[in-house]
Design an enzyme around this catalytic site. Structure first.
Site, short mmCIF file in Angstrom:
data_model
loop_
_atom_site.label_atom_id
_atom_site.label_comp_id
_atom_site.label_asym_id
_atom_site.label_seq_id
_atom_site.Cartn_x
_atom_site.Cartn_y
_atom_site.Cartn_z
N VAL A 272 43.63 39.57 36.66
CA VAL A 272 44.62 38.63 37.18
C VAL A 272 45.77 39.37 37.85
O VAL A 272 46.83 38.81 38.09
CB VAL A 272 45.16 37.70 36.07
CG1 VAL A 272 44.09 36.72 35.60
CG2 VAL A 272 45.69 38.52 34.88
N ARG A 274 45.72 42.73 40.62
CA ARG A 274 45.37 42.98 42.02
C ARG A 274 43.93 43.50 42.05
O ARG A 274 43.54 44.34 41.22
CB ARG A 274 46.32 44.00 42.65
CG ARG A 274 47.68 43.42 43.02
CD ARG A 274 47.54 42.47 44.21
NE ARG A 274 48.81 41.89 44.63
CZ ARG A 274 49.24 40.69 44.26
NH1 ARG A 274 48.52 39.96 43.43
NH2 ARG A 274 50.39 40.21 44.71
N ASP A 298 40.08 36.73 39.37
CA ASP A 298 40.91 35.88 40.22
C ASP A 298 41.34 36.60 41.49
O ASP A 298 41.84 35.97 42.41
CB ASP A 298 42.14 35.40 39.45
CG ASP A 298 43.02 34.44 40.25
OD1 ASP A 298 42.46 33.46 40.78
OD2 ASP A 298 44.23 34.69 40.37
N GLU A 303 39.86 39.32 50.53
CA GLU A 303 39.94 37.88 50.36
C GLU A 303 40.12 37.20 51.72
O GLU A 303 40.92 37.66 52.53
CB GLU A 303 41.11 37.52 49.44
CG GLU A 303 40.98 38.13 48.03
CD GLU A 303 42.16 37.79 47.13
OE1 GLU A 303 43.02 36.98 47.55
OE2 GLU A 303 42.23 38.33 46.02
N HIS A 322 41.28 33.25 43.84
CA HIS A 322 42.71 33.58 43.82
C HIS A 322 43.57 32.32 43.74
O HIS A 322 44.53 32.16 44.49
CB HIS A 322 43.09 34.41 45.05
CG HIS A 322 44.32 35.26 44.80
ND1 HIS A 322 44.61 36.39 45.53
CD2 HIS A 322 45.33 35.14 43.89
CE1 HIS A 322 45.74 36.92 45.10
NE2 HIS A 322 46.20 36.18 44.09
#
Length: 361
Positions: A272, A274, A298, A303, A322
């Site tokens: 949770v 980076r 996450d 991304e 995310h």
């Protein structure tokens, strides 16, 4: 210039790169030491992304800071006429490239604020301008996501859902979460929020911090704290390993092949923090080979996660795009925090969440 009343009714039109401005009045800011002085007008530049709607939060900002001049946009051209007068730069959702470009255009900044954590670049690091961020605003929801991920694997919710969808009645054993050990790598606001929640479930908390606390200042939620150099020792004891660290030169790839090799075969990794804090190639190998039980993620190296990525197909991965902290009020809370920060800035009071730019957090 638009008045506040007109601004609140005005649509934020990114296609035309329309400026958002409030009326400009005296608001009491003077020096880089953030000491207040009357008869000072602040110009605040707000960097936004075309992909992320921000109308409601920008309306909150203009209402909350009626005495400042606010300009919002998603390209450097929007700000060209105001960069010399800009005293505050607020990266709401702008890209790193835009952040760097606009920062370089503003010679008189007194304060920079970033909604997210970890948005640093060399020019900002070397400057004397203080940087703050929204650390802590989203920690509670990330703590809940972590707790949910632990229960997801302990109770094998994936198997329950798969059987339900297949119309299969199949009883099976599940595991306890209580009595197991959670290791948190990067014990800051997010780590603390996680520790509060898992301790309530009867779990033991271990932590990796840059500096281990002295006995008198030890966190009562944490059974034992390790320095990064001793993280393998901690990881080997954990049933759940949670990455909650910011991305810096020291934390990039902090969990790699050696760390996965040290884990229990029943361990679950949760990220949770980076994405690049965990070596993605090493994690895929550990998950694919069954070296570890699973992962709840996450954040990722890239991304959105590209089509065809192994994480989409791995049965032992819980994937969140995310959005683990995207509660209904997450954006409002982030803007409220900035408005409160600005009041401290305006009054010359100490700012919260001041980043040590050399450390990266």
């Amino acid at each position: 210039m638009l008045s506040n009343s007109k601004l609140l009714k005005n649509e934020f039109d990114f296609s035309k790169l329309r400026l958002l401005e409030t009326s400009s009045f005296d608001c009491g800011v003077n020096s880089r030491d953030v000491h207040s002085k009357p008869m000072r007008n602040d110009t605040i530049l707000v960097l936004v992304s075309q992909a992320e709607p921000a109308e409601a939060q920008l309306a909150m900002l203009t209402k909350g800071l009626a005495n400042a001049k606010i300009i919002a946009g998603n390209s450097a051209e929007v700000f060209e006429q105001e960069t010399v007068r800009a005293t505050v730069l607020f990266n709401w959702s702008g890209s790193l490239a835009l952040f760097k470009q606009v920062f370089a255009m503003c010679p008189n900044l007194l304060w920079v604020h970033s909604r997210s954590v970890g948005t640093l670049f060399p020019e900002l690091i070397e400057s004397a301008v203080p940087l703050t961020n929204g650390a802590g605003v989203f920690s509670a929801s990330l703590g809940e996501f972590t707790l949910g991920a632990i229960l997801y694997f302990a109770k094998d919710f994936r198997r329950m859902i798969r059987n339900q969808m297949a119309g299969v009645w199949e009883a099976f054993d599940v595991s306890w979460a209580s009595g197991h050990t959670v290791g948190i790598i990067g014990y800051g606001d997010i780590g603390h929020a996680i520790a509060e929640r898992v301790r309530a479930l009867g779990m033991t908390v271990l932590a990796v911090r840059r500096h281990a606390p002295l006995p008198k200042t030890a966190n009562p939620l944490v059974a034992e704290t390790y320095t990064p150099e001793h993280r393998l020792e901690m990881i080997s004891r954990c049933d759940y390993v949670v990455a909650a660290a910011p991305l810096t030169s020291e934390t990039r790839g902090m969990i790699g092949a050696a760390e996965f090799a040290a884990m229990k075969p029943t361990a679950v990794v949760i990220n949770v923090g980076r994405g690049p804090v965990i070596n993605e190639e090493a994690m895929i190998s550990a998950l694919s080979s069954g070296r570890i039980k699973g992962a709840a993620l996450d954040v990722f190296d890239h991304e959105p996660l590209p089509m065809g990525h192994p994480f989409y197909k791995l049965e032992n991965v819980l994937l969140s795009p995310h959005c683990a902290d995207h509660t209904p009020d997450w954006l409002d809370n982030a803007m409220k925090f900035f408005i409160e920060q600005y009041e401290r800035f305006r009054k010359g009071e100490p700012l919260l969440n001041v980043v040590d730019k050399k450390l990266g957090y």
